[in-house]
Design a protein around this motif. Structure first.
Motif, mmCIF file in Angstrom:
data_model
loop_
_atom_site.group_PDB
_atom_site.id
_atom_site.type_symbol
_atom_site.label_atom_id
_atom_site.label_comp_id
_atom_site.label_asym_id
_atom_site.label_seq_id
_atom_site.Cartn_x
_atom_site.Cartn_y
_atom_site.Cartn_z
ATOM 1 N N LYS A 148 0.788 -1.221 0.000
ATOM 2 C CA LYS A 148 0.000 0.000 0.000
ATOM 3 C C LYS A 148 0.823 1.276 0.000
ATOM 4 O O LYS A 148 0.269 2.341 0.175
ATOM 5 C CB LYS A 148 -0.943 -0.009 1.204
ATOM 6 N N ARG A 149 2.129 1.162 -0.144
ATOM 7 C CA ARG A 149 2.903 2.402 -0.173
ATOM 8 C C ARG A 149 2.362 3.278 -1.299
ATOM 9 O O ARG A 149 2.220 2.818 -2.442
ATOM 10 C CB ARG A 149 4.385 2.085 -0.391
ATOM 11 N N PRO A 150 2.024 4.500 -1.001
ATOM 12 C CA PRO A 150 1.342 5.302 -2.017
ATOM 13 C C PRO A 150 2.223 5.644 -3.203
ATOM 14 O O PRO A 150 3.440 5.839 -3.061
ATOM 15 C CB PRO A 150 0.936 6.567 -1.257
ATOM 16 N N ASN A 151 1.612 5.702 -4.364
ATOM 17 C CA ASN A 151 2.317 6.206 -5.550
ATOM 18 C C ASN A 151 2.298 7.725 -5.508
ATOM 19 O O ASN A 151 1.420 8.320 -4.874
ATOM 20 C CB ASN A 151 1.621 5.726 -6.821
ATOM 21 N N ASP B 142 4.541 -1.653 -9.113
ATOM 22 C CA ASP B 142 5.488 -1.218 -8.084
ATOM 23 C C ASP B 142 4.958 0.075 -7.478
ATOM 24 O O ASP B 142 4.183 0.773 -8.097
ATOM 25 C CB ASP B 142 6.841 -0.900 -8.741
ATOM 26 N N PRO B 143 5.435 0.396 -6.253
ATOM 27 C CA PRO B 143 5.174 1.784 -5.854
ATOM 28 C C PRO B 143 6.007 2.671 -6.776
ATOM 29 O O PRO B 143 7.162 2.355 -7.070
ATOM 30 C CB PRO B 143 5.685 1.846 -4.409
ATOM 31 N N ASP C 9 -6.969 5.643 -5.865
ATOM 32 C CA ASP C 9 -7.112 5.662 -4.408
ATOM 33 C C ASP C 9 -5.796 5.631 -3.665
ATOM 34 O O ASP C 9 -5.740 5.976 -2.485
ATOM 35 C CB ASP C 9 -7.966 4.453 -3.949
ATOM 36 N N ASN C 10 -4.760 5.156 -4.325
ATOM 37 C CA ASN C 10 -3.481 5.026 -3.618
ATOM 38 C C ASN C 10 -2.398 5.902 -4.239
ATOM 39 O O ASN C 10 -1.211 5.582 -4.181
ATOM 40 C CB ASN C 10 -3.049 3.550 -3.618
ATOM 41 N N THR C 11 -2.812 6.992 -4.887
ATOM 42 C CA THR C 11 -1.830 7.842 -5.561
ATOM 43 C C THR C 11 -1.989 9.303 -5.152
ATOM 44 O O THR C 11 -3.084 9.868 -5.256
ATOM 45 C CB THR C 11 -1.967 7.714 -7.100
ATOM 46 N N LEU D 125 5.575 10.345 3.346
ATOM 47 C CA LEU D 125 4.437 9.616 2.796
ATOM 48 C C LEU D 125 4.846 8.200 2.376
ATOM 49 O O LEU D 125 4.083 7.244 2.537
ATOM 50 C CB LEU D 125 3.882 10.388 1.585
ATOM 51 N N ALA D 126 6.057 8.065 1.854
ATOM 52 C CA ALA D 126 6.542 6.759 1.390
ATOM 53 C C ALA D 126 7.127 5.929 2.538
ATOM 54 O O ALA D 126 7.571 4.801 2.327
ATOM 55 C CB ALA D 126 7.596 6.971 0.310
#
Ligand code: CA
Length: 518
Positions: free
Chosen positions: A37-40, A194-195, A341-343, A405-406
């Motif tokens: 879930k590490r955000p892009n 990948d993230p 949702d994850n960026t 954030l990462a």
């Protein structure tokens, strides 16, 4: 009894073991999920894009539905400032999280960026992110510590630009906003799983504002209200009086406004030389009738200045059309591929820009229009949709924000503060002051200066070209027309702000400024 006791002990031991196993399994699962879930991070950085022309900032003339779409899903920053209001230095600050005097890139004319130094992209790459810079960077050609890069050579061109990647230099035919976005989308397609962190660097809306021919006419019939300060006389502001960035005097008829005496002369000029015949013909078809009409009108004085202002606005806004449309392609892509949702999508310019305020085009000053940059961010679940952030932030704060954030430790020598606690509502403020230092002493004749703003007051020290102080009360004088440095009414505030300036210069280790404050 001893048997029972032993049985009990075994039972307790087994229970603990089971509990430990559960805990271990949970932690494994949690770390797998959180790693997944590490955000892009998608950073879209434009060039010289004025917040005065963006719908999300209340512009009634600018047409920016896609940038506004980011704002609808996230937050608009109303007080995002830059450390040094000019192209290369701003990107160097974004990359390093450090002031120009620390990262070494003080101005576009004499500095060379040392790509050997630490950057947030290097940190992300080291920590498992796939990273890329695509498009304009304007910091030399030898990027380090990114998975991929494909960047414009120098400033780049609006048409048929040359790009440099580790494979060499290639000319890519087409309009620059389209080409940069094509390349960015191609890269994204290979790094879905990948993230990732991609910086998309736009050339628009930099001088000389050359629109995609399909956008000719889109803003031509709008009514543009002349800014109240268009005929500023610069009283009490000697540096402002000496500049060479006035629309009336310094905007060039050919180079900037495309008004050439002949089609042959136009074709020979730098920006038109590299066009295909079809691209050039589209420019001839659009601009020649405007030239003929201007010749007939035979304007001079204020009428000519206002004609130039209108043409400047039209070319600028027509150029922004393609960039905005292309930002929409990136947003569509994220949506269509369930990446939304994850960026984090962060849109910003490298600085603000003058749209006729004080009679100017260009940037550089610590005055609000160029000191402030548009900045809009969207990250579902973290940043509240349709929100505005009035707290002061700076472009120096972005590198630590991306790293936090990462989940990557922020190196101690980065000088910015992460914005993440503001987004999460954990902190009310991350900074009480914005410290600024502009160095370039060449094109447009803007005197080097440094200063500090606390949001209400602004103190500026000019040096080299002009030697002197300026002080503004932003509440009573938001247009910064009255320099009240010598006004006895403000003596106490000036003294307080001088102390703040010295404290900020000390905090950021700006020895050159400290020398001048002795
Ligand atoms: Ca710029």
């Amino acid at each position: 009894m001893s048997t029972t006791c032993a049985e009990n002990s075994i039972f307790v031991f087994m229970k603990r073991l089971t509990h430990l196993t559960y805990t271990f399994c949970f932690l494994l699962l949690w770390s797998a999920v959180s790693a997944q879930k590490r955000p892009n991070i998608v950073i879209i950085i434009s060039d010289d894009h004025a917040y005065q022309t963006i719908g999300a900032y209340g512009s009634t003339t600018g047409h920016t539905p896609q940038i506004d779409r980011i704002a609808n899903g996230g937050a608009v920053f109303n007080r995002a400032y830059v450390t040094n209001s000019i192209c290369g230095p701003s990107r160097a600050t974004l990359l390093t999280g450090k002031y120009s005097h620390i990262n070494g890139f003080k101005d576009n004319e004499t500095s060379n960026f040392d790509h050997g130094q630490d950057t947030f992209l290097k940190q992300l790459t080291k920590n498992g992110y796939k990273t890329a810079w695509i498009g304009k960077i304007h910091l030399g050609n030898n990027l380090q510590g990114v998975t991929d890069y494909d960047i414009l050579v120098g400033q780049g061109h609006y048409f048929n630009s040359d790009f440099i990647s580790p494979q060499g230099t290639v000319r890519s035919e087409g309009y620059v906003s389209d080409v940069v976005t094509d390349k960015a989308l191609t890269w994204l397609k290979t790094h879905h799983d990948d993230p990732f962190c991609i910086v998309i660097g736009h050339k628009a809306t930099h001088r000389t504002w050359m629109p995609d021919p399909q956008d000719f006419g889109k803003n031509d019939d709008k009514e543009f209200t002349l800014p109240a300060t268009f005929y500023d006389n610069y009283e009490g502001r000697p540096a402002a009086a000496q500049q060479e960035m006035s629309i009336a005097k310094h905007l060039r008829m050919g180079y900037d406004l495309k008004m050439y005496d002949s089609v042959e002369q136009m074709r020979k000029s730098g920006n038109f030389k590299r066009m295909t015949d079809a691209q050039f013909q589209a420019y001839v078809d659009y601009y020649r009738p405007i030239y003929e009409e201007l010749k007939q009108k035979n304007l001079s004085g204020k009428a000519l200045a206002e004609w130039k202002y209108k043409r400047y606005m039209i070319d600028y806004l027509n150029t922004a059309e393609s960039m905005d449309r292309n930002i929409g392609r990136v947003l569509d892509y994220l949506e269509e591929n369930n990446l939304e949702d994850n960026t984090l999508v962060l849109y910003l310019s490298d600085q603000g820009f003058y749209m006729g305020e004080h009679g100017w085009f260009d940037k550089r000053w610590m005055y609000e229009e160029s000191f402030r940059t548009p900045m809009i961010a969207k990250l579902p679940g973290v940043i509240r949709p349709h929100s505005t952030i009035d707290n002061m932030v700076m472009n120096i704060d972005l590198a630590p924000t991306f790293l936090e954030l990462a989940g990557v430790a922020v190196p101690k020598d980065m000088q910015g503060q992460s914005i993440l606690p503001l987004w999460k509502g954990e902190k009310k403020d991350i900074r009480k002051a914005a410290y600024y230092h502009y160095y370039e002493n060449g094109e447009h004749a803007v005197s080097p200066h440094f200063g500090v703003s606390d949001g209400r007051y602004k103190l500026i020290r000019f040096y080299k070209r002009v030697d002197g102080w300026e002080f503004y009360d932003l509440q009573s004088d938001p247009s910064e027309l009255k320099n009240v440095y010598d006004d006895p009414k403000y003596k106490k505030e000036v003294e307080r702000m001088k102390k703040l300036l010295k404290a900020e210069a000390t905090k950021y280790k700006d020895t050159e400024a400290l020398q001048l404050l002795r």
